[in-house]
Scaffold this motif. Sequence first.
Motif, PDB file in Angstrom:
ATOM      1  N   ALA A  80      -0.729  15.122 -30.016  1.00  0.00           N
ATOM      2  CA  ALA A  80       0.682  15.317 -30.382  1.00  0.00           C
ATOM      3  C   ALA A  80       0.855  16.439 -31.402  1.00  0.00           C
ATOM      4  O   ALA A  80       1.643  16.335 -32.330  1.00  0.00           O
ATOM      5  N   THR A  81       0.102  17.532 -31.191  1.00  0.00           N
ATOM      6  CA  THR A  81       0.262  18.718 -32.037  1.00  0.00           C
ATOM      7  C   THR A  81       0.756  19.871 -31.169  1.00  0.00           C
ATOM      8  O   THR A  81       0.478  19.900 -29.963  1.00  0.00           O
ATOM      9  N   PRO A  82       1.464  20.813 -31.750  1.00  0.00           N
ATOM     10  CA  PRO A  82       2.012  21.918 -30.951  1.00  0.00           C
ATOM     11  C   PRO A  82       0.898  22.778 -30.338  1.00  0.00           C
ATOM     12  O   PRO A  82       0.013  23.242 -31.049  1.00  0.00           O
ATOM     13  N   PRO A  83       0.950  22.975 -29.025  1.00  0.00           N
ATOM     14  CA  PRO A  83      -0.050  23.837 -28.374  1.00  0.00           C
ATOM     15  C   PRO A  83       0.286  25.306 -28.592  1.00  0.00           C
ATOM     16  O   PRO A  83       1.431  25.657 -28.903  1.00  0.00           O
ATOM     17  N   PRO A  84      -0.695  26.187 -28.441  1.00  0.00           N
ATOM     18  CA  PRO A  84      -0.416  27.618 -28.573  1.00  0.00           C
ATOM     19  C   PRO A  84       0.619  28.076 -27.539  1.00  0.00           C
ATOM     20  O   PRO A  84       0.494  27.770 -26.341  1.00  0.00           O
ATOM     21  N   ALA A  85       1.611  28.791 -27.996  1.00  0.00           N
ATOM     22  CA  ALA A  85       2.667  29.289 -27.104  1.00  0.00           C
ATOM     23  C   ALA A  85       2.076  30.177 -26.012  1.00  0.00           C
ATOM     24  O   ALA A  85       2.566  30.174 -24.879  1.00  0.00           O
ATOM     25  N   SER A  86       1.017  30.914 -26.338  1.00  0.00           N
ATOM     26  CA  SER A  86       0.408  31.799 -25.337  1.00  0.00           C
ATOM     27  C   SER A  86      -0.192  31.015 -24.176  1.00  0.00           C
ATOM     28  O   SER A  86      -0.151  31.467 -23.029  1.00  0.00           O
ATOM     29  N   ASP A  87      -0.726  29.832 -24.448  1.00  0.00           N
ATOM     30  CA  ASP A  87      -1.271  29.000 -23.369  1.00  0.00           C
ATOM     31  C   ASP A  87      -0.150  28.428 -22.505  1.00  0.00           C
ATOM     32  O   ASP A  87      -0.265  28.389 -21.279  1.00  0.00           O
ATOM     33  N   LEU A  88       0.921  27.996 -23.134  1.00  0.00           N
ATOM     34  CA  LEU A  88       2.067  27.493 -22.357  1.00  0.00           C
ATOM     35  C   LEU A  88       2.626  28.603 -21.469  1.00  0.00           C
ATOM     36  O   LEU A  88       2.923  28.382 -20.290  1.00  0.00           O
ATOM     37  N   GLU A  89       2.773  29.794 -22.042  1.00  0.00           N
ATOM     38  CA  GLU A  89       3.303  30.917 -21.268  1.00  0.00           C
ATOM     39  C   GLU A  89       2.375  31.273 -20.116  1.00  0.00           C
ATOM     40  O   GLU A  89       2.828  31.584 -19.013  1.00  0.00           O
ATOM     41  N   ALA A  90       1.080  31.221 -20.336  1.00  0.00           N
ATOM     42  CA  ALA A  90       0.128  31.536 -19.264  1.00  0.00           C
ATOM     43  C   ALA A  90       0.246  30.522 -18.119  1.00  0.00           C
ATOM     44  O   ALA A  90       0.189  30.903 -16.941  1.00  0.00           O
ATOM     45  N   LEU A  91       0.452  29.256 -18.440  1.00  0.00           N
ATOM     46  CA  LEU A  91       0.624  28.238 -17.391  1.00  0.00           C
ATOM     47  C   LEU A  91       1.959  28.428 -16.671  1.00  0.00           C
ATOM     48  O   LEU A  91       2.037  28.266 -15.443  1.00  0.00           O
ATOM     49  N   ASN A  92       2.996  28.790 -17.412  1.00  0.00           N
ATOM     50  CA  ASN A  92       4.284  29.089 -16.775  1.00  0.00           C
ATOM     51  C   ASN A  92       4.148  30.294 -15.852  1.00  0.00           C
ATOM     52  O   ASN A  92       4.666  30.295 -14.726  1.00  0.00           O
ATOM     53  N   GLN A  93       3.436  31.316 -16.309  1.00  0.00           N
ATOM     54  CA  GLN A  93       3.256  32.523 -15.497  1.00  0.00           C
ATOM     55  C   GLN A  93       2.460  32.219 -14.234  1.00  0.00           C
ATOM     56  O   GLN A  93       2.762  32.741 -13.160  1.00  0.00           O
ATOM     57  N   ALA A  94       1.464  31.380 -14.352  1.00  0.00           N
ATOM     58  CA  ALA A  94       0.680  31.008 -13.166  1.00  0.00           C
ATOM     59  C   ALA A  94       1.575  30.364 -12.110  1.00  0.00           C
ATOM     60  O   ALA A  94       1.420  30.625 -10.912  1.00  0.00           O
ATOM     61  N   GLN A  95       2.530  29.559 -12.551  1.00  0.00           N
ATOM     62  CA  GLN A  95       3.454  28.948 -11.590  1.00  0.00           C
ATOM     63  C   GLN A  95       4.400  29.993 -10.991  1.00  0.00           C
ATOM     64  O   GLN A  95       4.697  29.949  -9.803  1.00  0.00           O
ATOM     65  N   ARG A  96       4.845  30.939 -11.811  1.00  0.00           N
ATOM     66  CA  ARG A  96       5.746  31.983 -11.312  1.00  0.00           C
ATOM     67  C   ARG A  96       5.030  32.933 -10.350  1.00  0.00           C
ATOM     68  O   ARG A  96       5.666  33.533  -9.485  1.00  0.00           O
ATOM     69  N   ASP A  97       3.718  33.080 -10.495  1.00  0.00           N
ATOM     70  CA  ASP A  97       2.957  33.999  -9.639  1.00  0.00           C
ATOM     71  C   ASP A  97       2.933  33.558  -8.173  1.00  0.00           C
ATOM     72  O   ASP A  97       2.646  34.375  -7.297  1.00  0.00           O
ATOM     73  N   ALA A  98       3.200  32.294  -7.919  1.00  0.00           N
ATOM     74  CA  ALA A  98       3.218  31.785  -6.543  1.00  0.00           C
ATOM     75  C   ALA A  98       4.336  30.749  -6.438  1.00  0.00           C
ATOM     76  O   ALA A  98       4.101  29.546  -6.504  1.00  0.00           O
ATOM     77  N   PRO A  99       5.563  31.221  -6.285  1.00  0.00           N
ATOM     78  CA  PRO A  99       6.709  30.302  -6.253  1.00  0.00           C
ATOM     79  C   PRO A  99       6.598  29.282  -5.125  1.00  0.00           C
ATOM     80  O   PRO A  99       6.048  29.558  -4.062  1.00  0.00           O
ATOM     81  N   ALA A 100       7.131  28.100  -5.387  1.00  0.00           N
ATOM     82  CA  ALA A 100       7.121  27.028  -4.391  1.00  0.00           C
ATOM     83  C   ALA A 100       8.469  26.964  -3.673  1.00  0.00           C
ATOM     84  O   ALA A 100       9.521  27.185  -4.268  1.00  0.00           O
ATOM     85  N   VAL A 101       8.392  26.693  -2.394  1.00  0.00           N
ATOM     86  CA  VAL A 101       9.585  26.475  -1.590  1.00  0.00           C
ATOM     87  C   VAL A 101       9.381  25.198  -0.783  1.00  0.00           C
ATOM     88  O   VAL A 101       8.249  24.814  -0.494  1.00  0.00           O
ATOM     89  N   SER A 102      10.471  24.551  -0.442  1.00  0.00           N
ATOM     90  CA  SER A 102      10.398  23.398   0.454  1.00  0.00           C
ATOM     91  C   SER A 102      10.594  23.921   1.864  1.00  0.00           C
ATOM     92  O   SER A 102      11.694  24.315   2.252  1.00  0.00           O
TER      93      SER A 102
END
Length: 188
Positions: A80-102
């Motif tokens: 329950a401690t704040p994670p590094p913003a750079s790691d959160l952004e990297a995980l967000n970017q990984a999701q944006r790199d391959a968008p999901a569609v139904s």
Amino acid sequence: MSDLVPLTGEPLALDLVNTRPALGDLLATPDDLRAWLVLQADRFPEARELAAATFTDADLVAVRAVREHVTRVVEHARHATPPPASDLEALNQAQRDAPAVSELAWNGAAVTATRRRTGSPAARLGAWLAEAAAGLLADPAVVKVRRCEADDCVLLFLPAHPRRRWCSATRCGNRTRVARHYQRHKTP
């Protein structure tokens, strides 16, 4: 793949983190990555298809980078401690790199919707893994994630039972119990 069999059955994000045990790396080669995906074949819609893909060393580096970001963020989240913003952004970017569609289809009786991602196999895999991490990290249960209590183990698990102490009762649990028994019964 290494002689050590990967721990599976935890949330997908933890299974990914656990591919880096105390000694070695279970994702050392593209073939190791493919073998791990075979073990995860039923965990997300494209796992079987991705397991058949050809991965390069560069793809492996990208997946391992996602693993490192997940590892750091999970460690913070479980305490329950704040994670590094750079790691959160990297995980967000990984999701944006391959968008999901139904993706809609007709199965002969009804319309079906299957979630698919666009992009290269490595980008799609990274996105699925980052999305699995997002699901775990946003779950209040993430603070219950534990590290195995065996002295030489670093694997993580989300206990279904509050008294669970080891990543695997047959792996670390038995080894720990045998060592304790030996210590109690050895002759002075």
